[in-house]
Design a protein around this motif. Structure first.
Motif, PDB file in Angstrom:
ATOM      1  N   TRP A 178      36.666  68.307 -38.345  1.00  0.00           N
ATOM      2  CA  TRP A 178      37.106  68.876 -39.624  1.00  0.00           C
ATOM      3  C   TRP A 178      37.644  70.293 -39.456  1.00  0.00           C
ATOM      4  CZ3 TRP A 178      37.288  67.114 -44.702  1.00  0.00           C
ATOM      5  CH2 TRP A 178      37.475  68.097 -45.685  1.00  0.00           C
ATOM      6  N   ALA A 179      36.941  71.095 -38.687  1.00  0.00           N
ATOM      7  CA  ALA A 179      37.297  72.514 -38.545  1.00  0.00           C
ATOM      8  C   ALA A 179      37.319  72.886 -37.065  1.00  0.00           C
ATOM      9  CB  ALA A 179      36.279  73.380 -39.291  1.00  0.00           C
ATOM     10  N   PRO A 180      38.372  72.485 -36.347  1.00  0.00           N
ATOM     11  CA  PRO A 180      38.444  72.746 -34.898  1.00  0.00           C
ATOM     12  C   PRO A 180      38.414  74.246 -34.592  1.00  0.00           C
ATOM     13  CG  PRO A 180      40.558  72.004 -35.760  1.00  0.00           C
ATOM     14  CD  PRO A 180      39.572  71.810 -36.855  1.00  0.00           C
ATOM     15  N   SER A 181      37.913  74.556 -33.416  1.00  0.00           N
ATOM     16  CA  SER A 181      37.702  75.960 -33.028  1.00  0.00           C
ATOM     17  C   SER A 181      39.007  76.742 -32.896  1.00  0.00           C
ATOM     18  CB  SER A 181      36.935  76.027 -31.704  1.00  0.00           C
ATOM     19  OG  SER A 181      37.615  75.298 -30.687  1.00  0.00           O
ATOM     20  N   SER A 182      40.134  76.053 -32.818  1.00  0.00           N
ATOM     21  CA  SER A 182      41.419  76.757 -32.731  1.00  0.00           C
ATOM     22  C   SER A 182      41.726  77.515 -34.023  1.00  0.00           C
ATOM     23  CB  SER A 182      42.547  75.762 -32.429  1.00  0.00           C
ATOM     24  OG  SER A 182      42.604  74.761 -33.434  1.00  0.00           O
ATOM     25  N   GLU A 183      41.091  77.111 -35.128  1.00  0.00           N
ATOM     26  CA  GLU A 183      41.352  77.746 -36.419  1.00  0.00           C
ATOM     27  C   GLU A 183      40.096  78.284 -37.094  1.00  0.00           C
ATOM     28  OE1 GLU A 183      43.244  74.859 -38.856  1.00  0.00           O
ATOM     29  OE2 GLU A 183      44.944  74.549 -37.518  1.00  0.00           O
ATOM     30  N   ASN A 184      38.915  77.939 -36.584  1.00  0.00           N
ATOM     31  CA  ASN A 184      37.672  78.258 -37.289  1.00  0.00           C
ATOM     32  C   ASN A 184      36.577  78.698 -36.327  1.00  0.00           C
ATOM     33  OD1 ASN A 184      38.221  76.834 -40.170  1.00  0.00           O
ATOM     34  ND2 ASN A 184      38.975  75.489 -38.543  1.00  0.00           N
ATOM     35  N   ASP A 185      35.544  79.315 -36.894  1.00  0.00           N
ATOM     36  CA  ASP A 185      34.303  79.540 -36.155  1.00  0.00           C
ATOM     37  C   ASP A 185      33.482  78.260 -36.334  1.00  0.00           C
ATOM     38  OD1 ASP A 185      31.882  80.247 -35.083  1.00  0.00           O
ATOM     39  OD2 ASP A 185      31.768  82.188 -36.107  1.00  0.00           O
ATOM     40  N   THR A 186      33.794  77.285 -35.509  1.00  0.00           N
ATOM     41  CA  THR A 186      33.241  75.947 -35.704  1.00  0.00           C
ATOM     42  C   THR A 186      31.723  75.923 -35.597  1.00  0.00           C
ATOM     43  OG1 THR A 186      35.289  75.041 -34.779  1.00  0.00           O
ATOM     44  CG2 THR A 186      33.409  73.557 -34.954  1.00  0.00           C
ATOM     45  N   GLN A 187      31.165  76.676 -34.670  1.00  0.00           N
ATOM     46  CA  GLN A 187      29.716  76.668 -34.487  1.00  0.00           C
ATOM     47  C   GLN A 187      29.004  77.211 -35.726  1.00  0.00           C
ATOM     48  OE1 GLN A 187      28.195  75.085 -32.046  1.00  0.00           O
ATOM     49  NE2 GLN A 187      26.231  75.546 -33.042  1.00  0.00           N
ATOM     50  N   ALA A 188      29.560  78.269 -36.301  1.00  0.00           N
ATOM     51  CA  ALA A 188      28.964  78.820 -37.525  1.00  0.00           C
ATOM     52  C   ALA A 188      29.076  77.814 -38.672  1.00  0.00           C
ATOM     53  CB  ALA A 188      29.648  80.129 -37.902  1.00  0.00           C
ATOM     54  N   TYR A 189      30.194  77.109 -38.724  1.00  0.00           N
ATOM     55  CA  TYR A 189      30.406  76.091 -39.749  1.00  0.00           C
ATOM     56  C   TYR A 189      29.358  74.988 -39.608  1.00  0.00           C
ATOM     57  CZ  TYR A 189      33.672  73.774 -43.074  1.00  0.00           C
ATOM     58  OH  TYR A 189      34.275  73.225 -44.188  1.00  0.00           O
ATOM     59  N   ILE A 190      29.140  74.528 -38.396  1.00  0.00           N
ATOM     60  CA  ILE A 190      28.154  73.477 -38.128  1.00  0.00           C
ATOM     61  C   ILE A 190      26.765  73.922 -38.580  1.00  0.00           C
ATOM     62  CG2 ILE A 190      26.927  72.226 -36.294  1.00  0.00           C
ATOM     63  CD1 ILE A 190      29.629  72.248 -34.740  1.00  0.00           C
ATOM     64  N   GLN A 191      26.392  75.134 -38.205  1.00  0.00           N
ATOM     65  CA  GLN A 191      25.070  75.645 -38.563  1.00  0.00           C
ATOM     66  C   GLN A 191      24.902  75.777 -40.074  1.00  0.00           C
ATOM     67  OE1 GLN A 191      24.823  79.296 -36.321  1.00  0.00           O
ATOM     68  NE2 GLN A 191      24.329  78.256 -34.394  1.00  0.00           N
TER      69      GLN A 191
END
Length: 226
Positions: free
Chosen positions: A71-84
């Motif tokens: 949904w929110a790939p790391s190329s555009e987002n802070d994916t790890q923070a999103y997951i948490q």
């Protein structure tokens, strides 16, 4: 307070143009060149829900980590923070298997994504922006309905038990009718053959037995033995 872009666009998942979603604003009315605009929030919520269902059914993505990585790939987002953030809001482990065909799981994931995409809103509901009716309508448009509530117990009364025992007619009503039926039989006795009179008498007797059984059930219930 100015609403976030996703809320203004009725696109709380911030989905970009590309897919021909249901409920998109007609082309002549579109004002955002990058992100989809929907005619109502329910259609925007539907698009989020349908995306999550597709992730599971087509790609086998069933955990928060798997879903958000796509949904929110790391190329555009802070994916790890999103997951948490999402895992924390829904109260599940990032690697726990979820079923996006489940109303409970799909609703939780959809609301968590909406909150992360748009921040805290003006409502106190978990997703912060939309009331329960709007969210449920969006999920229903995606094909996922809330579970049906079990019907409550039928109160035990003379009328309800009588209706069950006598095919819908209450005990009180039958009790009122019985004397009239009895009188009719007596008056008509001289005009009936013995066989007809017997059959009518049997019919009345059966009704009386049904009433007696129903009333006995009521008394047992009131005494706590049923």
């Amino acid at each position: 307070m100015k609403k976030p872009r996703g809320i203004r666009n009725h696109n709380p998942g911030n989905l970009r143009w590309g897919d021909l979603w249901q409920g998109l604003v007609p082309e002549k009315r579109r004002t955002d060149k990058a992100f989809c605009q929907f005619v109502s929030a329910s259609y925007g919520i539907r698009a989020v829900a349908r995306t999550l269902i597709t992730y599971q059914d087509k790609y086998g993505l069933r955990t928060v980590r798997q879903i958000i990585n796509r949904w929110a790939p790391s190329s555009e987002n802070d994916t790890q923070a999103y997951i948490q953030a999402v895992a924390s809001q829904i109260g599940r482990s990032a690697d726990e298997q979820l079923d996006m065909q489940s109303y409970r799981n799909l609703k939780a994931m959809t609301e968590a994504i909406i909150r992360h995409e748009n921040g805290r809103g003006v409502l106190s509901t978990p997703n912060t922006w939309y009331d329960q009716q709007t969210v449920d309508k969006g999920l229903a448009l995606a094909g996922i309905e809330p579970p049906k509530r079990a019907a409550g117990p039928i109160p035990v009364t003379r009328e309800t038990i009588g209706a069950t025992a006598t095919g819908g007619m209450g005990i009180a009503q039958i009790t009122d009718v019985l004397p009239q039926v009895s009188d009719a039989i007596t008056q008509a006795n001289g005009h009936l053959t013995s066989g007809s009179a017997v059959r009518m008498g049997i019919g009345v007797t059966l009704v009386a037995i049904a009433i007696f059984i129903a009333w006995a059930q009521i008394r047992r219930h009131q005494a706590g033995t049923l």
